[in-house]
Design an enzyme around this catalytic site. Structure first.
Site, PDB file in Angstrom:
ATOM      1  N   SER A 129       0.857  -1.191   0.000  1.00 16.04           N
ATOM      2  CA  SER A 129       0.000   0.000   0.000  1.00 16.04           C
ATOM      3  C   SER A 129       0.885   1.229   0.000  1.00 16.04           C
ATOM      4  O   SER A 129       2.038   1.182   0.463  1.00 16.04           O
ATOM      5  CB  SER A 129      -0.862   0.004   1.265  1.00 16.04           C
ATOM      6  OG  SER A 129      -1.445   1.280   1.468  1.00 16.04           O
ATOM      7  N   TYR A 142      -1.907  -1.137  10.347  1.00 15.82           N
ATOM      8  CA  TYR A 142      -1.990  -1.447   8.913  1.00 15.82           C
ATOM      9  C   TYR A 142      -0.757  -0.909   8.184  1.00 15.82           C
ATOM     10  O   TYR A 142      -0.125  -1.636   7.403  1.00 15.82           O
ATOM     11  CB  TYR A 142      -3.270  -0.820   8.367  1.00 15.82           C
ATOM     12  CG  TYR A 142      -3.491  -0.985   6.884  1.00 15.82           C
ATOM     13  CD1 TYR A 142      -4.026  -2.167   6.361  1.00 15.82           C
ATOM     14  CD2 TYR A 142      -3.204   0.046   5.986  1.00 15.82           C
ATOM     15  CE1 TYR A 142      -4.256  -2.311   5.001  1.00 15.82           C
ATOM     16  CE2 TYR A 142      -3.435  -0.095   4.627  1.00 15.82           C
ATOM     17  CZ  TYR A 142      -3.963  -1.266   4.139  1.00 15.82           C
ATOM     18  OH  TYR A 142      -4.192  -1.412   2.787  1.00 15.82           O
TER      19      TYR A 142
END
Ligand code: NAI
Length: 250
Positions: A129, A142
């Protein structure tokens, strides 16, 4: 016929990736803890299982080996996102994020390794990401897992190169999927309804829109396909509509 294993196959980017590979003649093995709501490609295999449980992975790979003697590509795409302040994140929540986003990628790679080696030119694509390289408040576990996945990508690329297995990472920016919509409650795009939040988010990217899952699938395919990316390994490919190109201070 080439074979690919895709985790998180029932999610937004996963489903688009299943379709993208199937449309190009690959046999697809999909893995997800959620059911696959549409019809899975007829010559493929969908396994519903939880990859955060290491004991589940052994039986998953028994089924994979019964289906195919080799794998041309593994796409580690499944992920779990918890959006909350670090100080409110429990030990259990931290571990749950790492178990899917980082540990499962490591264990999947270990189990897939003999099958990738058998393909004589296998590829692993880890879906990381933009949070691996830039981040914001209330998404620490995350972001840490995705940064770890990027480091793991480089390490795997070095160790797996002698067996002709390339390993690269995709760093998507904002892409319209169930995970993205669920994560828009962090206050960074206002507190309007979901359409207003998506609109506000779109304005933050350089090209003025949120990405479509197929646009990530195409980049995953590029890195999985030896015909297109045979000289790439250990790399991080950012696919974010220009979001990380712009200085946040200007
Ligand atoms: P999604 O939530 O639509 O799909 C994720 C899928 O992973 C879901 O179907 C879920 O059931 C599955 N999954 C989660 N935990 C699992 C487990 N323990 N075992 C098996 N399956 C499990 O999310 P999306 O957006 O399609 O995400 C795909 C990948 O793209 C993820 O790695 C995500 O971190 C990454 N990504 C997505 C972005 C976005 O804006 N949508 C931005 C950057 C990265």
């Amino acid at each position: 016929m080439r074979v690919v294993l895709i985790t998180g196959a029932a999610g937004g980017i996963g489903r688009a990736t299943v379709d993208y590979f199937a449309a190009r003649g690959w046999r697809v093995i999909g893995l997800d803890r959620a059911p696959f709501v549409d019809i899975f490609p007829a010559d493929g295999l969908f396994i519903q299982a939880d990859i955060s449980r290491p004991e589940a992975l052994d039986s998953i790979f028994e089924r994979v080996r019964a289906f195919t003697p080799l794998l041309d590509a593994l796409v580690n795409n499944a992920a779990y996102q918890i959006a909350k302040p670090l100080l409110e994140t429990s030990l259990e929540e931290w571990d749950a994020v790492m178990a899917v986003n980082l540990r499962a990628a490591f264990l999947m790679a270990k189990l897939a390794y003999p099958l990738l080696r058998a393909a004589e030119g296998g590829a692993i694509v880890n879906v990381s990401s933009v949070h691996a390289i830039q981040t914001s408040a209330n998404i620490a576990a995350y972001a840490a897992s995705k940064g770890g996945l990027l480091a793991l990508t480089r390490a795997m690329a070095i160790e797996f190169a002698p067996d002709d297995i390339r390993v690269n990472a995709i760093l998507p920016g904002a892409v319209d999927t169930p995970m993205l919509r669920a994560g828009l409650n962090r206050g960074h795009v206002g507190n309007g309804d979901i359409h207003q939040r998506l609109e506000n988010l779109a304005h933050k990217t350089v090209n003025g829109r949120v990405g479509r899952p197929e646009e990530i699938a195409a980049a995953i395919y590029f890195l999985a396909d030896n015909a297109q990316s045979s000289f790439m390994t250990g790399q991080a490919l950012v696919v974010d509509g220009g979001a990380t190109a712009r200085l946040s201070t200007e």
